[in-house]
Structure formats: C-alpha cells, structure tokens
Design a protein around this motif. Structure first.
Motif, PDB file in Angstrom:
ATOM      1  N   SER A 122       0.417  -1.143   0.267  1.00 24.07           N
ATOM      2  CA  SER A 122      -0.439   0.203   0.156  1.00 24.07           C
ATOM      3  C   SER A 122       0.868   1.292   0.404  1.00 24.07           C
ATOM      4  O   SER A 122       0.152   2.553  -0.709  1.00 24.07           O
ATOM      5  CB  SER A 122      -0.629  -0.033   1.180  1.00 24.07           C
ATOM      6  OG  SER A 122      -2.291  -0.915   0.968  1.00 24.07           O
ATOM      7  N   GLY A 126       0.525   3.988  -2.709  1.00 27.75           N
ATOM      8  CA  GLY A 126      -0.121   5.275  -2.511  1.00 27.75           C
ATOM      9  C   GLY A 126       0.850   6.257  -2.923  1.00 27.75           C
ATOM     10  O   GLY A 126       0.767   7.260  -3.128  1.00 27.75           O
ATOM     11  N   THR A 148      -8.555   7.148  -7.381  1.00 26.25           N
ATOM     12  CA  THR A 148      -8.578   7.396  -5.815  1.00 26.25           C
ATOM     13  C   THR A 148      -9.805   7.682  -5.450  1.00 26.25           C
ATOM     14  O   THR A 148     -10.262   7.054  -4.370  1.00 26.25           O
ATOM     15  CB  THR A 148      -7.319   8.373  -5.417  1.00 26.25           C
ATOM     16  OG1 THR A 148      -5.937   8.164  -5.670  1.00 26.25           O
ATOM     17  CG2 THR A 148      -7.543   7.889  -3.727  1.00 26.25           C
ATOM     18  N   ASN A 149     -10.585   8.414  -5.944  1.00 24.43           N
ATOM     19  CA  ASN A 149     -12.197   8.925  -5.131  1.00 24.43           C
ATOM     20  C   ASN A 149     -12.873   7.241  -5.449  1.00 24.43           C
ATOM     21  O   ASN A 149     -13.889   6.897  -4.329  1.00 24.43           O
ATOM     22  CB  ASN A 149     -12.641   9.903  -5.754  1.00 24.43           C
ATOM     23  CG  ASN A 149     -11.824  10.954  -5.269  1.00 24.43           C
ATOM     24  OD1 ASN A 149     -10.605  11.247  -4.585  1.00 24.43           O
ATOM     25  ND2 ASN A 149     -12.149  12.176  -5.847  1.00 24.43           N
ATOM     26  N   PHE A 152     -12.038   5.134  -2.476  1.00 29.88           N
ATOM     27  CA  PHE A 152     -12.664   5.682  -1.741  1.00 29.88           C
ATOM     28  C   PHE A 152     -13.991   4.760  -1.326  1.00 29.88           C
ATOM     29  O   PHE A 152     -13.885   5.339  -0.327  1.00 29.88           O
ATOM     30  CB  PHE A 152     -12.498   7.238  -1.071  1.00 29.88           C
ATOM     31  CG  PHE A 152     -11.172   7.135  -0.673  1.00 29.88           C
ATOM     32  CD1 PHE A 152     -11.115   6.644   0.383  1.00 29.88           C
ATOM     33  CD2 PHE A 152     -10.192   8.133  -0.954  1.00 29.88           C
ATOM     34  CE1 PHE A 152      -9.758   6.894   1.675  1.00 29.88           C
ATOM     35  CE2 PHE A 152      -9.391   8.529  -0.178  1.00 29.88           C
ATOM     36  CZ  PHE A 152      -8.793   7.396   1.263  1.00 29.88           C
ATOM     37  N   MET A 191      -5.838   3.606  -0.718  1.00 26.64           N
ATOM     38  CA  MET A 191      -5.661   5.581  -0.990  1.00 26.64           C
ATOM     39  C   MET A 191      -5.753   6.619   0.162  1.00 26.64           C
ATOM     40  O   MET A 191      -5.456   7.309  -0.245  1.00 26.64           O
ATOM     41  CB  MET A 191      -7.573   5.190  -0.969  1.00 26.64           C
ATOM     42  CG  MET A 191      -7.695   4.212  -2.361  1.00 26.64           C
ATOM     43  SD  MET A 191      -8.223   2.923  -2.138  1.00 26.64           S
ATOM     44  CE  MET A 191      -9.875   2.374  -1.120  1.00 26.64           C
ATOM     45  N   SER A 192      -5.620   6.067   1.263  1.00 27.67           N
ATOM     46  CA  SER A 192      -5.525   7.015   2.490  1.00 27.67           C
ATOM     47  C   SER A 192      -3.810   7.709   2.177  1.00 27.67           C
ATOM     48  O   SER A 192      -3.583   8.569   1.927  1.00 27.67           O
ATOM     49  CB  SER A 192      -5.959   6.824   3.252  1.00 27.67           C
ATOM     50  OG  SER A 192      -4.184   5.220   4.118  1.00 27.67           O
ATOM     51  N   ARG A 195      -3.824   9.963  -0.620  1.00 26.16           N
ATOM     52  CA  ARG A 195      -3.879  10.970  -0.350  1.00 26.16           C
ATOM     53  C   ARG A 195      -3.183  12.059   0.946  1.00 26.16           C
ATOM     54  O   ARG A 195      -2.763  12.897   0.001  1.00 26.16           O
ATOM     55  CB  ARG A 195      -5.263  10.982   1.147  1.00 26.16           C
ATOM     56  CG  ARG A 195      -6.361  10.892  -0.237  1.00 26.16           C
ATOM     57  CD  ARG A 195      -6.637  11.809  -1.163  1.00 26.16           C
ATOM     58  NE  ARG A 195      -8.384  11.716  -1.643  1.00 26.16           N
ATOM     59  CZ  ARG A 195      -9.437  12.168  -1.739  1.00 26.16           C
ATOM     60  NH1 ARG A 195      -9.644  12.204  -0.040  1.00 26.16           N
ATOM     61  NH2 ARG A 195     -10.499  11.392  -2.187  1.00 26.16           N
ATOM     62  N   VAL A 196      -2.202  11.361   1.168  1.00 31.08           N
ATOM     63  CA  VAL A 196      -1.462  11.506   2.150  1.00 31.08           C
ATOM     64  C   VAL A 196      -0.268  13.018   1.782  1.00 31.08           C
ATOM     65  O   VAL A 196       0.460  12.971   1.778  1.00 31.08           O
ATOM     66  CB  VAL A 196      -1.040  10.644   3.642  1.00 31.08           C
ATOM     67  CG1 VAL A 196       0.085  11.382   4.483  1.00 31.08           C
ATOM     68  CG2 VAL A 196      -2.302  10.504   4.437  1.00 31.08           C
ATOM     69  N   VAL A 239       1.705   7.238   8.753  1.00 26.51           N
ATOM     70  CA  VAL A 239       0.363   6.934   8.195  1.00 26.51           C
ATOM     71  C   VAL A 239       0.396   5.087   8.066  1.00 26.51           C
ATOM     72  O   VAL A 239      -0.609   4.436   8.946  1.00 26.51           O
ATOM     73  CB  VAL A 239      -0.179   7.736   6.955  1.00 26.51           C
ATOM     74  CG1 VAL A 239      -1.248   6.352   6.861  1.00 26.51           C
ATOM     75  CG2 VAL A 239      -0.799   8.710   7.141  1.00 26.51           C
ATOM     76  N   SER A 243      -1.331   2.419  10.434  1.00 25.62           N
ATOM     77  CA  SER A 243      -2.045   1.760   9.750  1.00 25.62           C
ATOM     78  C   SER A 243      -1.617  -0.111   9.782  1.00 25.62           C
ATOM     79  O   SER A 243      -2.453  -1.111   9.417  1.00 25.62           O
ATOM     80  CB  SER A 243      -2.154   1.723   7.670  1.00 25.62           C
ATOM     81  OG  SER A 243      -2.449   3.252   7.582  1.00 25.62           O
TER      82      SER A 243
END
Length: 316
Positions: A122, A126, A148-149, A152, A191-192, A195-196, A239, A243
């Motif tokens: 991930s 990511g 990504t959305n 999500f 995905m998170s 975003r980060v 993160v 995670s």
C-alpha cells in the motif's frame, strides 16, 4: 622611551607566559537535520521505547516461533478439550485439544506477514500515485484523484469480503491464502496513503530549495527523488505505521467472519473465530489470541503517534 616599551613587554610576558599559544578556534557543531533531531527526541519518549520493545518482541516471535515453544500447534488431543491453563499448557487447550499457547505463538507469523506485506504494498502504490499526482498536477492529478476517489467509494470490509469470497481451494471450498488476503487488503487500502503523499508533495514542491534546483536545470527525476520525495515521505511513514496495526486487525476480522485465512492455517483471527462459539465452556481459547492481537495493534498505534509527534515541526 625604549625602556618603557621593554618594561611593558616584560609585564605582558609575565601575565601571558613567554610562549602562550593562541587559543585554538572551537569547532562549531554541525547543524542537525530534522530527522536527527526527531530521532534524538524519539529515544527519549517512553511511549516510543515501550512500543518499539513490544514490536521487536512480536517480530522475533513471528520469525522464530520455535524459540518460544516446541509443541506442534496442530498436534491435538480431544482428551484435553477445553482444559484450563496449567504447567504443561500455559494457555490451556481449545475445544479440539490443541495447545492454545503454541497456536498463539505460531499464529503470530501469518498475522504479522499480512500486516507488513499489505502495508508495504500500500505504501508503494499509494506513495507512487501521490507523488505523480502532487508533483505533475493538472490532468495527471485529476486522473489519479478520480481513480483514488473511486476506490475510496468502496467500503473496505465489504469489498474485501466480495473479493475473497471468490477464492477457492482445490476442492472448490472457499479458502483464501495469506497472499490472497494481502493483495485484497492492498487493493482496498492504498488510497489514504495516496492522499497523504499527494498533500505532502504539493506542499514541498513550493519550497524555495525546490525552485532553486529547478532554476539550476535539475531533471524531473532528480527533483522528485533528490528533493521532493525525501522531504515529503515522513507523513507517509507515520500513516503506514499506524495503518499496519489496523491491517492486522482487519485480517483478524476477515478470518473471524470465515472469509480470510482458514484452517489448517493458523492466525489470531482464526483462533478467535474458532473460540467465540464456546465462550460458555471457557474463556481462555478466546482471551489469549485476543490479548496478543490487542497488544500488537496498540503497539503499532503508539509507535505511529510517537513518530508523528517527533517529526511534526508544529510540536517541536
């Protein structure tokens, strides 16, 4: 006049010594980087030391379970079914007469493998998506943000159940192996981190040193890997650390539901799933794997919080 000068020189020589060497210039300490300052603060935090010690112990158990028990976790004797903790079996026996301590120790490996591999995969996916979208912007960022959305929008556990429900063994029975669980949790969990990473890259690429490197003719590859990525990776590591504990908990949840790892493979989730239907007969088959799972998840969350506090400039 010369006598006065000679006397003055004599007085000065008496005060300073006939051959007093000039004081050596003191070496100035090198300016420490943010990472060095953060590490110095980390090793002073009790929360970091405790969580790091717990994680190190868990990793050693996962890598070398035979150092902690010589009992075969699959050697079961129904005559010992649901016996409580004793000198011969520290955690007692489950309903099949298997040693709960041995299964808890050997189950650490699969749980940790799922957590580590899923987090690494991930992080790579990511991180790559976040770097490309945040650095290039425009249509690249729009396309990657749309993808990504879309991911999500998928509920994590529901999507994982749908995917894992299609894995079958050679007998046609529903059974997902360790790598199937890893790949599934990676697909629904990167995905998170994207975003980060995207937000960190967008902030770093506006810095003066990046603009200076660009004006000096640095290539795109050099800009990304020499200047942007090293200075934006810290939030992603924080993160990822938090995670990892969540992924181990997700694997246990899927195994508890009968969708993830299945017997004869051993994991904490499998043990909890097998023990939950016989709570009235004894708590020990459920208590000990649940305790190990809780300690592991808590240790990674504590480690992530400590790393975040150490690397966050606003808290320094």
């Amino acid at each position: 006049m010369s006598d006065t000068t000679q006397k003055t020189d004599t007085v000065v020589e008496d005060l300073t010594g006939p051959s007093a060497p000039a004081p050596a210039p003191q070496k100035q300490d090198k300016t420490r980087s943010l990472a060095q300052d953060a590490f110095r603060d980390l090793i002073r935090l009790p929360m970091f030391l405790i969580s790091a010690a717990l994680i190190l112990g868990i990793l050693v158990i996962a890598a070398f379970p035979s150092l902690f028990t010589s009992v075969d976790p699959l050697a079961c004797d129904l005559s010992h079914s649901m016996e409580g903790p004793s000198g011969s079996a520290w955690f007692g026996y489950n309903f099949q007469g298997c040693d709960v301590y041995s299964q808890t120790i050997h189950g650490t490996r699969n749980s940790v493998i799922v957590g580590v591999l899923t987090t690494v995969f991930s992080l790579v996916i990511g991180g790559l998506v976040g770097v490309l979208g945040g650095y290039f912007g425009k249509w690249t960022d729009a396309l990657l943000s749309f993808v990504t959305n879309v991911f999500f929008g998928l509920p994590l556990l529901l999507a994982a159940i749908v995917i894992l429900n299609n894995f079958r063994d050679e007998k046609g029975m529903r059974n997902a192996g360790v790598m199937a669980v890893v790949l599934t949790l990676t697909v629904v969990g990167w995905m998170s981190m994207a975003r980060v990473m995207r937000g960190a890259v967008m902030q770093v690429k506006q810095a003066d040193y990046v603009a200076a490197a660009r004006s000096l003719g640095a290539s795109t590859t050099r800009m990304m890997f020499r200047h942007v990525l090293p200075n934006s990776i810290t939030p992603l590591i924080v993160v990822a650390t938090i995670s990892l504990g969540a992924v181990i908990g997700a694997e246990a949840t899927l195994s508890f539901l009968g969708i993830g790892i299945r017997p004869p493979a051993i994991s904490w989730g499998v043990m909890i799933s097998e023990a939950q239907g016989r709570i009235s007969q004894g708590l020990h088959p459920l208590l000990f794997p649940s305790g190990m799972l809780t300690i592991t998840v808590l240790a990674f969350i504590m480690l992530g919080d400590a790393v975040r506090d150490a690397f966050d400039p606003k808290l320094r």
